[in-house]
Scaffold this active site. Structure first.
Site, short mmCIF file in Angstrom:
data_model
loop_
_atom_site.label_atom_id
_atom_site.label_comp_id
_atom_site.label_asym_id
_atom_site.label_seq_id
_atom_site.Cartn_x
_atom_site.Cartn_y
_atom_site.Cartn_z
N CYS A 157 -60.15 17.00 61.57
CA CYS A 157 -60.84 17.10 60.01
C CYS A 157 -60.29 15.94 59.11
CB CYS A 157 -60.21 17.80 59.65
SG CYS A 157 -60.24 19.83 60.66
N CYS A 194 -51.43 18.56 64.69
CA CYS A 194 -52.96 19.16 65.01
C CYS A 194 -53.17 18.60 65.92
CB CYS A 194 -53.45 19.44 63.52
SG CYS A 194 -54.58 20.59 63.73
N GLU A 249 -43.40 21.30 58.15
CA GLU A 249 -43.54 21.83 57.11
C GLU A 249 -43.84 23.64 56.04
OE1 GLU A 249 -42.94 17.71 54.51
OE2 GLU A 249 -45.32 18.78 54.94
N CYS A 293 -46.97 29.80 53.10
CA CYS A 293 -47.76 29.09 53.85
C CYS A 293 -46.65 28.26 54.89
CB CYS A 293 -47.86 27.78 52.96
SG CYS A 293 -49.79 27.40 53.34
N CYS A 310 -57.86 15.89 56.25
CA CYS A 310 -56.62 16.41 56.39
C CYS A 310 -55.91 15.10 57.02
CB CYS A 310 -56.93 17.84 57.21
SG CYS A 310 -55.28 18.62 57.40
N CYS A 365 -52.99 22.11 50.41
CA CYS A 365 -53.50 21.97 51.73
C CYS A 365 -53.57 20.83 51.65
CB CYS A 365 -54.99 23.22 51.42
SG CYS A 365 -54.53 24.32 50.18
N1 SAH Z 1 -56.17 24.60 60.66
C1 SAH Z 1 -56.61 25.74 60.45
C2 SAH Z 1 -55.06 25.99 59.72
C3 SAH Z 1 -55.42 24.73 58.04
S1 SAH Z 1 -55.41 25.77 56.81
C4 SAH Z 1 -58.00 25.95 59.43
O1 SAH Z 1 -57.94 24.44 59.04
O2 SAH Z 1 -58.14 26.95 58.72
C5 SAH Z 1 -55.58 24.02 55.84
C6 SAH Z 1 -56.41 24.41 54.39
O3 SAH Z 1 -56.42 23.53 53.30
C7 SAH Z 1 -58.16 24.27 55.43
O4 SAH Z 1 -58.65 25.13 54.52
C8 SAH Z 1 -58.19 23.20 55.83
O5 SAH Z 1 -59.59 23.26 55.92
C9 SAH Z 1 -57.73 22.73 53.73
N2 SAH Z 1 -57.42 21.26 53.49
C10 SAH Z 1 -57.17 20.28 54.56
N3 SAH Z 1 -57.03 19.15 53.58
C11 SAH Z 1 -56.95 19.30 52.65
C12 SAH Z 1 -57.36 18.58 51.76
N4 SAH Z 1 -56.54 16.74 51.33
N5 SAH Z 1 -57.63 19.18 50.50
C13 SAH Z 1 -57.50 20.30 50.27
N6 SAH Z 1 -57.79 21.65 51.35
C14 SAH Z 1 -57.69 21.05 52.31
#
Ligand code: SAH
Length: 348
Positions: free
Chosen positions: A118, A114, A94, A107, A121, A339
Site C-alpha cells: 500500500c 508487511c 511495534e 493494536c 503506509c 495508523c
Molecule cells: N494490513 C492490514 C492491517 C493494518 S491495519 C490492513 O491493511 O487492514 C492499518 C490500517 O491503517 C489499515 O486500514 C491501513 O489501510 C491504514 N493506513 C495505512 N497507512 C495509513 C496512513 N498513512 N494513514 C492512515 N491510515 C493508514
C-alpha cells in the site's frame, strides 16, 4: 555439546505433561507449566513458583522461552503508549495501547514489515521480513494488558490486528494466537472484542469464514473504484473488487456480522462524487459500516488528507443510504503510533 533448546511455548499441554512423565514426574506439572506460560504469561522458569527447584532446573535444561522484550516505550500526550517489541532474533515490531474513557485497546502487529505494498503506509516501505510466531503476537497482548492495569487500573478490553503486517498473510499464526488469547486456559478474552483487519485478500476471507470465527472483520477498502484501488494498493490488481465483494458477502452469510470498511479520503485521489457513489454501491452488497480514518502523512507526496467538504460528502451520502459512518481521529500521532505510521523509526 551446544544443542539448540526447544522453545517451550511451541509445546502443547499434552506434550508438556508427557515431558514430565518421561522424566519420572507427575503429568499434572505439565498443566501447571501451561498455566504459567499462557494464563500468567511468565517468561522465566524461576517464576513458576509452584514447581520444585529441581523441576524448574529440569525445564531449563531442555527448553528455552523465546520471549519478547520491550526495547522502548513512548507515551503520547493523549495517553497512547507505543511499544517497540524486540523479538528473540533481534528484530523489532511495534504495538500500541490506545486508551479511551472506558476502554483499553491493543493494536498489535502480525508481521515484521508487511507482505503488501500500500503506497500510503509506512509499514509497507519496510517490506516483509518475517511472520510473527503465535507467542510473539500473544506477548504483545499480554504486555499491553499489564500496561493497562498499571497505567489505567483496568485490564485490556479490545484487540485490533491493525499494527504492522497483513494478518491474512500470516493466517495460521494469527489464528493460533487468537486461540490462546480467547481460550479459558489462556487470557480468556471474548472473541467479540477482537477485530482482524485485512487489506482484502478474498480467498483468505473465505477460508476464515469457513472456520466460523467469532471475532470481527475490518477491510481496508480506501476505494471502491478498481482503477483507483489498484493504483494506491498495487497488490489488489490480483484481487478484483468483485472477488472481494463476494468474499465479504460470504463472510456475512456465515457470521451475520456487519463488516467495517476502513477508508481514508485523499485529495485528488478519492475525493470526488464518482468515488462516493462507488463506495455507497459497494456498501449496499453486505451489511457494513464505514470508518473514515484521518490520513497520517508518511512522507509520500502523492497523498494528502482531503478537505473537510469531501469528508462531509461521504458522510452525507452514506447516511442518506442508512450506512453507519464514523470519523476516526488518529491517536498517538506525536509518537508515530497512528495508523500506517508504524515503521520502527525509534533508534535503538
Ligand atoms: N494490513 C492490514 C492491517 C493494518 S491495519 C490492513 O491493511 O487492514 C492499518 C490500517 O491503517 C489499515 O486500514 C491501513 O489501510 C491504514 N493506513 C495505512 N497507512 C495509513 C496512513 N498513512 N494513514 C492512515 N491510515 C493508514
Amino acid at each position: 555439546m551446544s544443542e539448540v533448546k526447544k522453545d517451550i511455548r511451541r509445546c502443547s499441554k499434552e506434550e508438556l505433561c508427557s515431558f514430565f512423565v518421561t522424566h519420572h514426574a507427575a503429568a499434572f506439572h505439565g498443566n501447571q507449566v501451561y498455566e504459567w506460560l499462557w494464563q500468567k504469561a511468565v517468561v522465566d522458569f524461576d517464576q513458576m513458583t509452584n514447581l520444585s527447584k529441581a523441576h524448574r532446573a529440569l525445564l531449563g535444561q531442555h527448553f528455552t522461552i523465546n520471549h519478547t522484550d520491550i526495547a522502548d516505550v513512548q507515551h503520547s500526550d493523549d495517553g497512547t503508549i507505543k511499544n517497540a517489541v524486540r523479538l528473540f532474533d533481534g528484530k523489532i515490531v511495534e504495538s500500541v495501547l490506545i486508551p479511551t474513557k472506558s476502554r483499553t485497546t491493543a493494536c498489535v502487529s502480525s508481521q515484521v514489515g508487511c507482505s503488501l505494498d500500500c503506497n500510503f503506509c509506512a509499514t509497507a516501505q519496510l517490506k516483509r521480513m518475517r511472520n510473527l510466531n503465535p507467542d510473539e503476537i500473544f506477548d504483545q497482548v499480554a504486555t499491553i494488558n499489564k500496561q493497562s492495569v498499571e497505567h489505567f487500573q483496568r485490564p485490556l478490553s479490545n484487540i485490533v490486528f491493525m499494527g504492522m503486517g497483513e494478518p491474512m498473510m500470516n493466517y495460521a499464526n494469527v489464528m493460533k494466537a487468537i486461540a490462546k488469547i480467547t481460550s479459558p486456559e489462556g487470557m480468556g478474552m471474548s472473541p467479540r472484542r477482537i477485530t482482524v483487519s485485512t487489506s482484502g485478500i478474498p480467498k483468505m476471507i473465505i477460508k476464515m469464514a469457513d472456520e466460523h470465527p467469532r471475532f470481527k472483520l475490518a477491510v481496508s477498502l480506501h476505494s471502491a473504484v478498481e482503477e483507483t484501488r489498484n493504483k494506491i494498493m498495487p497488490f489488489s490488481e490480483t484481487f478484483p473488487l468483485t472477488a472481494l465483494r463476494d468474499a465479504i458477502q460470504y463472510w456475512y452469510s456465515k457470521t451475520k456480522e456487519r463488516v467495517t470498511y476502513e477508508y481514508v479520503v485523499w485529495k485528488d485521489i478519492n475525493d470526488n462524487a464518482a468515488e462516493v457513489k462507488a463506495l455507497v454501491a459497494f456498501c449496499k452488497h453486505t451489511p457494513s459500516k464505514v470508518n473514515l480514518i484521518e490520513y497520517n502523512p508518511v512522507g509520500n507526496d502523492a497523498f494528502a488528507q482531503a478537505d473537510e467538504t469531501a469528508i462531509d460528502q461521504y458522510v452525507a451520502a452514506l447516511s442518506k443510504h442508512q450506512i453507519p459512518v464514523t470519523i476516526r481521529r488518529s491517536r498517538g500521532k506525536d509518537i508515530d503510533a497512528a495508523c500506517g505510521q508504524l515503521a520502527n523509526k525509534t533508534k535503538l
